[in-house]
Write a protein that holds these residues in place. Structure first.
Motif, PDB file in Angstrom:
ATOM      1  N   SER A   1      -1.170   7.257   8.371  1.00  0.00           N
ATOM      2  CA  SER A   1      -0.462   6.321   9.249  1.00  0.00           C
ATOM      3  C   SER A   1      -1.159   4.972   9.189  1.00  0.00           C
ATOM      4  O   SER A   1      -2.312   4.877   8.780  1.00  0.00           O
ATOM      5  N   LEU A   2      -0.461   3.961   9.655  1.00  0.00           N
ATOM      6  CA  LEU A   2      -1.043   2.631   9.767  1.00  0.00           C
ATOM      7  C   LEU A   2      -1.203   2.283  11.237  1.00  0.00           C
ATOM      8  O   LEU A   2      -0.300   2.512  12.046  1.00  0.00           O
ATOM      9  N   LEU A   3      -2.352   1.724  11.588  1.00  0.00           N
ATOM     10  CA  LEU A   3      -2.545   1.175  12.925  1.00  0.00           C
ATOM     11  C   LEU A   3      -1.832  -0.162  12.988  1.00  0.00           C
ATOM     12  O   LEU A   3      -1.691  -0.851  11.976  1.00  0.00           O
TER      13      LEU A   3
ATOM     14  N   MET B   1      -3.631  -4.319   9.248  1.00  0.00           N
ATOM     15  CA  MET B   1      -3.272  -2.908   9.342  1.00  0.00           C
ATOM     16  C   MET B   1      -4.351  -2.042   8.701  1.00  0.00           C
ATOM     17  O   MET B   1      -4.854  -2.357   7.633  1.00  0.00           O
ATOM     18  N   THR B   2      -4.683  -0.968   9.373  1.00  0.00           N
ATOM     19  CA  THR B   2      -5.693  -0.031   8.918  1.00  0.00           C
ATOM     20  C   THR B   2      -5.045   1.329   8.744  1.00  0.00           C
ATOM     21  O   THR B   2      -4.326   1.789   9.633  1.00  0.00           O
ATOM     22  N   GLU B   3      -5.312   1.974   7.620  1.00  0.00           N
ATOM     23  CA  GLU B   3      -4.767   3.309   7.390  1.00  0.00           C
ATOM     24  C   GLU B   3      -5.679   4.339   8.038  1.00  0.00           C
ATOM     25  O   GLU B   3      -6.905   4.258   7.935  1.00  0.00           O
ATOM     26  N   ILE B   4      -5.063   5.283   8.737  1.00  0.00           N
ATOM     27  CA  ILE B   4      -5.777   6.406   9.344  1.00  0.00           C
ATOM     28  C   ILE B   4      -5.124   7.693   8.868  1.00  0.00           C
ATOM     29  O   ILE B   4      -3.998   7.685   8.366  1.00  0.00           O
ATOM     30  N   PHE B   5      -5.817   8.807   9.050  1.00  0.00           N
ATOM     31  CA  PHE B   5      -5.339  10.099   8.565  1.00  0.00           C
ATOM     32  C   PHE B   5      -5.474  11.126   9.675  1.00  0.00           C
ATOM     33  O   PHE B   5      -6.575  11.401  10.153  1.00  0.00           O
ATOM     34  N   THR B   6      -4.327  11.670  10.103  1.00  0.00           N
ATOM     35  CA  THR B   6      -4.306  12.666  11.174  1.00  0.00           C
ATOM     36  C   THR B   6      -4.222  14.050  10.551  1.00  0.00           C
ATOM     37  O   THR B   6      -3.332  14.326   9.743  1.00  0.00           O
ATOM     38  N   LEU B   7      -5.163  14.915  10.925  1.00  0.00           N
ATOM     39  CA  LEU B   7      -5.172  16.299  10.447  1.00  0.00           C
ATOM     40  C   LEU B   7      -4.489  17.168  11.485  1.00  0.00           C
ATOM     41  O   LEU B   7      -4.875  17.179  12.657  1.00  0.00           O
TER      42      LEU B   7
ATOM     43  N   GLY C   1      -7.696  16.158  14.511  1.00  0.00           N
ATOM     44  CA  GLY C   1      -8.430  14.904  14.630  1.00  0.00           C
ATOM     45  C   GLY C   1      -7.774  13.794  13.837  1.00  0.00           C
ATOM     46  O   GLY C   1      -6.842  14.017  13.071  1.00  0.00           O
ATOM     47  N   VAL C   2      -8.307  12.598  14.028  1.00  0.00           N
ATOM     48  CA  VAL C   2      -7.841  11.406  13.332  1.00  0.00           C
ATOM     49  C   VAL C   2      -9.059  10.817  12.631  1.00  0.00           C
ATOM     50  O   VAL C   2     -10.111  10.630  13.250  1.00  0.00           O
ATOM     51  N   TYR C   3      -8.888  10.496  11.329  1.00  0.00           N
ATOM     52  CA  TYR C   3     -10.022  10.132  10.493  1.00  0.00           C
ATOM     53  C   TYR C   3      -9.774   8.828   9.741  1.00  0.00           C
ATOM     54  O   TYR C   3      -8.634   8.460   9.476  1.00  0.00           O
ATOM     55  N   ALA C   4     -10.858   8.174   9.374  1.00  0.00           N
ATOM     56  CA  ALA C   4     -10.794   6.884   8.689  1.00  0.00           C
ATOM     57  C   ALA C   4     -10.472   7.008   7.213  1.00  0.00           C
ATOM     58  O   ALA C   4     -10.138   6.018   6.574  1.00  0.00           O
ATOM     59  N   SER C   5     -10.539   8.222   6.660  1.00  0.00           N
ATOM     60  CA  SER C   5     -10.201   8.409   5.248  1.00  0.00           C
ATOM     61  C   SER C   5      -9.605   9.800   5.047  1.00  0.00           C
ATOM     62  O   SER C   5      -9.837  10.718   5.851  1.00  0.00           O
ATOM     63  N   GLU C   6      -8.861   9.935   3.963  1.00  0.00           N
ATOM     64  CA  GLU C   6      -8.295  11.243   3.628  1.00  0.00           C
ATOM     65  C   GLU C   6      -9.407  12.239   3.335  1.00  0.00           C
ATOM     66  O   GLU C   6      -9.317  13.413   3.695  1.00  0.00           O
ATOM     67  N   GLU C   7     -10.468  11.776   2.714  1.00  0.00           N
ATOM     68  CA  GLU C   7     -11.598  12.654   2.398  1.00  0.00           C
ATOM     69  C   GLU C   7     -12.226  13.222   3.670  1.00  0.00           C
ATOM     70  O   GLU C   7     -12.555  14.409   3.734  1.00  0.00           O
ATOM     71  N   LEU C   8     -12.401  12.397   4.710  1.00  0.00           N
ATOM     72  CA  LEU C   8     -12.949  12.886   5.977  1.00  0.00           C
ATOM     73  C   LEU C   8     -12.018  13.909   6.621  1.00  0.00           C
ATOM     74  O   LEU C   8     -12.475  14.892   7.209  1.00  0.00           O
ATOM     75  N   ALA C   9     -10.704  13.704   6.508  1.00  0.00           N
ATOM     76  CA  ALA C   9      -9.740  14.674   7.040  1.00  0.00           C
ATOM     77  C   ALA C   9      -9.848  15.992   6.290  1.00  0.00           C
ATOM     78  O   ALA C   9      -9.806  17.079   6.889  1.00  0.00           O
ATOM     79  N   LYS C  10     -10.013  15.935   4.968  1.00  0.00           N
ATOM     80  CA  LYS C  10     -10.170  17.159   4.171  1.00  0.00           C
ATOM     81  C   LYS C  10     -11.457  17.886   4.534  1.00  0.00           C
ATOM     82  O   LYS C  10     -11.483  19.120   4.599  1.00  0.00           O
TER      83      LYS C  10
END
Length: 91
Positions: A73-75, A18-24, A40-49
């Motif tokens: 979310s989790l993939l 499972m991989t965590e993703i972050f949807t903004l 968008g959907v990002y690989a880290s919370e920092e990228l979403a911010k």
């Protein structure tokens, strides 16, 4: 990979790690109705911010009735594996 069984009535299935993703998301309330925009959907919370910082002053996103959320979310994960609401056995 990992073996998971989410319900004893379902067959066991093999799923990827499972991989965590972050949807903004941006939501704006107009006339009592919510309008959601997926930014968008990002690989880290920092990228979403960082993405939020890039768009927050753009038209539509800077409206004071709007707000941003970052939804982790989790993939490869079944969120509603057991269903929802009243049981299917209820007639």
């Amino acid at each position: 990979m990992e073996w998971l069984a989410t319900n004893p009535h379902l067959e066991i299935r093999k799923v990827a790690a499972m991989t965590e993703i972050f949807t903004l998301l941006h939501t704006i309330v107009r006339d009592g109705e919510e309008d959601h925009k997926k930014i968008g959907v990002y690989a880290s919370e920092e990228l979403a911010k960082q993405a939020m910082e890039r768009v927050k002053d753009k038209p539509g996103f800077r409206d004071p009735r709007g707000y941003f959320t970052i939804d982790p979310s989790l993939l490869n994960f079944d969120y509603w594996a057991d269903g929802f609401g009243p049981g299917d056995d209820d007639n």
